[in-house]
Design a protein around this motif. Structure first.
Motif, PDB file in Angstrom:
ATOM      1  N   GLN A  47      40.539  46.529  37.086  1.00  0.00           N
ATOM      2  CA  GLN A  47      40.606  46.577  35.622  1.00  0.00           C
ATOM      3  C   GLN A  47      42.042  46.394  35.123  1.00  0.00           C
ATOM      4  O   GLN A  47      42.284  45.643  34.190  1.00  0.00           O
ATOM      5  CB  GLN A  47      40.016  47.911  35.137  1.00  0.00           C
ATOM      6  CG  GLN A  47      39.888  48.047  33.632  1.00  0.00           C
ATOM      7  CD  GLN A  47      41.159  48.540  32.968  1.00  0.00           C
ATOM      8  OE1 GLN A  47      41.892  49.345  33.520  1.00  0.00           O
ATOM      9  NE2 GLN A  47      41.429  48.030  31.792  1.00  0.00           N
ATOM     10  N   ALA A  48      42.989  47.058  35.740  1.00  0.00           N
ATOM     11  CA  ALA A  48      44.372  47.041  35.251  1.00  0.00           C
ATOM     12  C   ALA A  48      45.131  45.760  35.603  1.00  0.00           C
ATOM     13  O   ALA A  48      46.029  45.358  34.873  1.00  0.00           O
ATOM     14  CB  ALA A  48      45.132  48.252  35.812  1.00  0.00           C
ATOM     15  N   HIS A  49      44.778  45.139  36.709  1.00  0.00           N
ATOM     16  CA  HIS A  49      45.563  43.993  37.175  1.00  0.00           C
ATOM     17  C   HIS A  49      44.775  42.688  37.234  1.00  0.00           C
ATOM     18  O   HIS A  49      45.369  41.626  37.439  1.00  0.00           O
ATOM     19  CB  HIS A  49      46.147  44.294  38.558  1.00  0.00           C
ATOM     20  CG  HIS A  49      47.040  45.482  38.583  1.00  0.00           C
ATOM     21  ND1 HIS A  49      48.339  45.454  38.130  1.00  0.00           N
ATOM     22  CD2 HIS A  49      46.815  46.759  38.991  1.00  0.00           C
ATOM     23  CE1 HIS A  49      48.887  46.652  38.257  1.00  0.00           C
ATOM     24  NE2 HIS A  49      47.984  47.464  38.780  1.00  0.00           N
ATOM     25  N   GLY A  50      43.476  42.751  37.068  1.00  0.00           N
ATOM     26  CA  GLY A  50      42.613  41.592  37.265  1.00  0.00           C
ATOM     27  C   GLY A  50      42.923  40.377  36.422  1.00  0.00           C
ATOM     28  O   GLY A  50      42.661  39.252  36.835  1.00  0.00           O
ATOM     29  N   GLU A  51      43.499  40.571  35.253  1.00  0.00           N
ATOM     30  CA  GLU A  51      43.791  39.430  34.380  1.00  0.00           C
ATOM     31  C   GLU A  51      45.176  38.844  34.610  1.00  0.00           C
ATOM     32  O   GLU A  51      45.560  37.879  33.960  1.00  0.00           O
ATOM     33  CB  GLU A  51      43.625  39.852  32.924  1.00  0.00           C
ATOM     34  CG  GLU A  51      42.183  40.161  32.576  1.00  0.00           C
ATOM     35  CD  GLU A  51      41.982  40.467  31.103  1.00  0.00           C
ATOM     36  OE1 GLU A  51      42.896  40.225  30.301  1.00  0.00           O
ATOM     37  OE2 GLU A  51      40.895  40.940  30.772  1.00  0.00           O
ATOM     38  N   LYS A  52      45.926  39.398  35.531  1.00  0.00           N
ATOM     39  CA  LYS A  52      47.302  38.929  35.754  1.00  0.00           C
ATOM     40  C   LYS A  52      47.358  37.613  36.514  1.00  0.00           C
ATOM     41  O   LYS A  52      48.329  36.878  36.422  1.00  0.00           O
ATOM     42  CB  LYS A  52      48.110  39.993  36.491  1.00  0.00           C
ATOM     43  CG  LYS A  52      48.333  41.226  35.636  1.00  0.00           C
ATOM     44  CD  LYS A  52      49.115  42.285  36.361  1.00  0.00           C
ATOM     45  CE  LYS A  52      49.323  43.486  35.441  1.00  0.00           C
ATOM     46  NZ  LYS A  52      49.982  44.595  36.127  1.00  0.00           N
ATOM     47  N   GLY A  53      46.337  37.350  37.298  1.00  0.00           N
ATOM     48  CA  GLY A  53      46.312  36.117  38.072  1.00  0.00           C
ATOM     49  C   GLY A  53      45.139  36.124  39.021  1.00  0.00           C
ATOM     50  O   GLY A  53      44.375  37.085  39.068  1.00  0.00           O
ATOM     51  N   PRO A  54      44.986  35.053  39.795  1.00  0.00           N
ATOM     52  CA  PRO A  54      43.873  34.985  40.738  1.00  0.00           C
ATOM     53  C   PRO A  54      44.005  36.049  41.819  1.00  0.00           C
ATOM     54  O   PRO A  54      45.084  36.248  42.366  1.00  0.00           O
ATOM     55  CB  PRO A  54      43.982  33.587  41.339  1.00  0.00           C
ATOM     56  CG  PRO A  54      45.150  32.925  40.710  1.00  0.00           C
ATOM     57  CD  PRO A  54      45.834  33.873  39.807  1.00  0.00           C
ATOM     58  N   GLY A  55      42.922  36.730  42.101  1.00  0.00           N
ATOM     59  CA  GLY A  55      42.932  37.797  43.097  1.00  0.00           C
ATOM     60  C   GLY A  55      42.582  37.306  44.482  1.00  0.00           C
ATOM     61  O   GLY A  55      41.968  36.255  44.654  1.00  0.00           O
ATOM     62  N   THR A  56      42.985  38.080  45.466  1.00  0.00           N
ATOM     63  CA  THR A  56      42.592  37.790  46.840  1.00  0.00           C
ATOM     64  C   THR A  56      41.104  38.106  46.994  1.00  0.00           C
ATOM     65  O   THR A  56      40.544  38.888  46.232  1.00  0.00           O
ATOM     66  CB  THR A  56      43.412  38.637  47.835  1.00  0.00           C
ATOM     67  OG1 THR A  56      43.300  40.020  47.479  1.00  0.00           O
ATOM     68  CG2 THR A  56      44.871  38.225  47.839  1.00  0.00           C
ATOM     69  N   ASP A  57      40.485  37.496  47.982  1.00  0.00           N
ATOM     70  CA  ASP A  57      39.066  37.715  48.248  1.00  0.00           C
ATOM     71  C   ASP A  57      38.943  38.946  49.153  1.00  0.00           C
ATOM     72  O   ASP A  57      38.805  38.829  50.372  1.00  0.00           O
ATOM     73  CB  ASP A  57      38.469  36.477  48.907  1.00  0.00           C
ATOM     74  CG  ASP A  57      36.973  36.603  49.092  1.00  0.00           C
ATOM     75  OD1 ASP A  57      36.341  37.410  48.398  1.00  0.00           O
ATOM     76  OD2 ASP A  57      36.425  35.868  49.949  1.00  0.00           O
ATOM     77  N   THR A  58      39.018  40.116  48.531  1.00  0.00           N
ATOM     78  CA  THR A  58      39.076  41.377  49.259  1.00  0.00           C
ATOM     79  C   THR A  58      37.749  42.102  49.162  1.00  0.00           C
ATOM     80  O   THR A  58      37.240  42.319  48.060  1.00  0.00           O
ATOM     81  CB  THR A  58      40.195  42.259  48.670  1.00  0.00           C
ATOM     82  OG1 THR A  58      41.415  41.526  48.667  1.00  0.00           O
ATOM     83  CG2 THR A  58      40.369  43.546  49.451  1.00  0.00           C
ATOM     84  N   PRO A  59      37.178  42.523  50.297  1.00  0.00           N
ATOM     85  CA  PRO A  59      35.907  43.251  50.226  1.00  0.00           C
ATOM     86  C   PRO A  59      36.087  44.642  49.600  1.00  0.00           C
ATOM     87  O   PRO A  59      37.179  45.228  49.662  1.00  0.00           O
ATOM     88  CB  PRO A  59      35.481  43.378  51.691  1.00  0.00           C
ATOM     89  CG  PRO A  59      36.734  43.256  52.474  1.00  0.00           C
ATOM     90  CD  PRO A  59      37.654  42.377  51.672  1.00  0.00           C
ATOM     91  N   TRP A  60      35.008  45.144  49.017  1.00  0.00           N
ATOM     92  CA  TRP A  60      35.007  46.503  48.479  1.00  0.00           C
ATOM     93  C   TRP A  60      35.006  47.510  49.622  1.00  0.00           C
ATOM     94  O   TRP A  60      34.497  47.206  50.715  1.00  0.00           O
ATOM     95  CB  TRP A  60      33.770  46.735  47.601  1.00  0.00           C
ATOM     96  CG  TRP A  60      34.053  46.391  46.172  1.00  0.00           C
ATOM     97  CD1 TRP A  60      34.120  45.135  45.626  1.00  0.00           C
ATOM     98  CD2 TRP A  60      34.362  47.302  45.123  1.00  0.00           C
ATOM     99  NE1 TRP A  60      34.444  45.231  44.298  1.00  0.00           N
ATOM    100  CE2 TRP A  60      34.588  46.548  43.962  1.00  0.00           C
ATOM    101  CE3 TRP A  60      34.461  48.681  45.057  1.00  0.00           C
ATOM    102  CZ2 TRP A  60      34.911  47.130  42.748  1.00  0.00           C
ATOM    103  CZ3 TRP A  60      34.770  49.265  43.839  1.00  0.00           C
ATOM    104  CH2 TRP A  60      34.994  48.490  42.701  1.00  0.00           C
ATOM    105  N   PRO A  61      35.565  48.686  49.404  1.00  0.00           N
ATOM    106  CA  PRO A  61      35.545  49.695  50.464  1.00  0.00           C
ATOM    107  C   PRO A  61      34.118  50.112  50.780  1.00  0.00           C
ATOM    108  O   PRO A  61      33.241  50.079  49.904  1.00  0.00           O
ATOM    109  CB  PRO A  61      36.338  50.858  49.890  1.00  0.00           C
ATOM    110  CG  PRO A  61      36.390  50.637  48.413  1.00  0.00           C
ATOM    111  CD  PRO A  61      36.204  49.166  48.190  1.00  0.00           C
ATOM    112  N   PRO A  62      33.853  50.510  52.025  1.00  0.00           N
ATOM    113  CA  PRO A  62      32.515  50.979  52.372  1.00  0.00           C
ATOM    114  C   PRO A  62      32.184  52.256  51.596  1.00  0.00           C
ATOM    115  O   PRO A  62      33.072  53.052  51.283  1.00  0.00           O
ATOM    116  CB  PRO A  62      32.585  51.270  53.873  1.00  0.00           C
ATOM    117  CG  PRO A  62      34.006  51.167  54.263  1.00  0.00           C
ATOM    118  CD  PRO A  62      34.779  50.577  53.132  1.00  0.00           C
ATOM    119  N   GLN A  63      30.932  52.408  51.279  1.00  0.00           N
ATOM    120  CA  GLN A  63      30.504  53.586  50.510  1.00  0.00           C
ATOM    121  C   GLN A  63      30.196  54.755  51.393  1.00  0.00           C
ATOM    122  O   GLN A  63      29.671  54.816  52.360  1.00  0.00           O
ATOM    123  CB  GLN A  63      29.280  53.255  49.656  1.00  0.00           C
ATOM    124  CG  GLN A  63      29.574  52.204  48.635  1.00  0.00           C
ATOM    125  CD  GLN A  63      30.626  52.623  47.605  1.00  0.00           C
ATOM    126  OE1 GLN A  63      30.728  53.774  47.219  1.00  0.00           O
ATOM    127  NE2 GLN A  63      31.444  51.692  47.178  1.00  0.00           N
TER     128      GLN A  63
END
Length: 161
Positions: free
Chosen positions: A145-161
């Motif tokens: 939310q805080a950084h997502g609009e700053k530029g293209p993000g890496t393709d990082t998986p979500w942490p396991p639940q």
């Protein structure tokens, strides 16, 4: 010609915005060679907590590098939004700090976070939020939310639940 001027101005503005987002941290065209390195994991932290940092790890960025070494299990699940995944093969925020581990067990650092405020701020946010007791999923949601609009993000998986 007057009717085309506003359209031309809009196109120029969009191209300028796109250009800025693709080079969000003004990265030099150097890349850390990761050949022969394995990923840095939580199993590597104990051996590397008292390591000597390279010269590019200045006092201004040292806290980020220290956090990366001590908490790879956090940063490996946080994307970086500076655009480094497009041209530096970074997969997550950890890769902005640590290139990997050599066969002899030596940590190889990536200099990217030493000059990129976005990478550094993501690591600092992670440190602050985990110290506040936030879960890894909450930290990830905040970073997106805080950084997502700053530029293209890496393709990082979500942490396991």
């Amino acid at each position: 010609m007057n009717k085309r001027l506003p359209l031309l101005l809009v196109l120029v503005a969009l191209l300028a915005i796109l250009g800025l987002s693709l080079s969000a941290c003004s990265a030099p065209e150097t890349h850390t060679d990761r050949t022969g390195l394995r990923p840095y994991t939580p199993a590597d932290t104990t051996a590397n907590l008292r390591i000597s940092f390279p010269k590019f790890v200045t006092a201004e960025v040292r806290d980020g590098y220290e956090y990366a070494l001590a908490h790879p299990q956090v940063l490996q699940y946080l994307p970086c939004y500076c655009g480094c995944g497009l041209n530096q093969t970074h997969r997550n925020n950890l890769d902005c700090f640590v290139a990997g581990v050599a066969p002899d067990g030596t940590v190889r650092f990536d200099d990217h976070a030493s000059y990129c405020d976005i990478c550094l701020q993501i690591a600092r946010d992670a440190k602050r939020l985990t110290e506040e007791g936030k879960t890894l999923a909450q930290v990830r949601a905040y970073v997106d939310q805080a950084h997502g609009e700053k530029g293209p993000g890496t393709d990082t998986p979500w942490p396991p639940q």
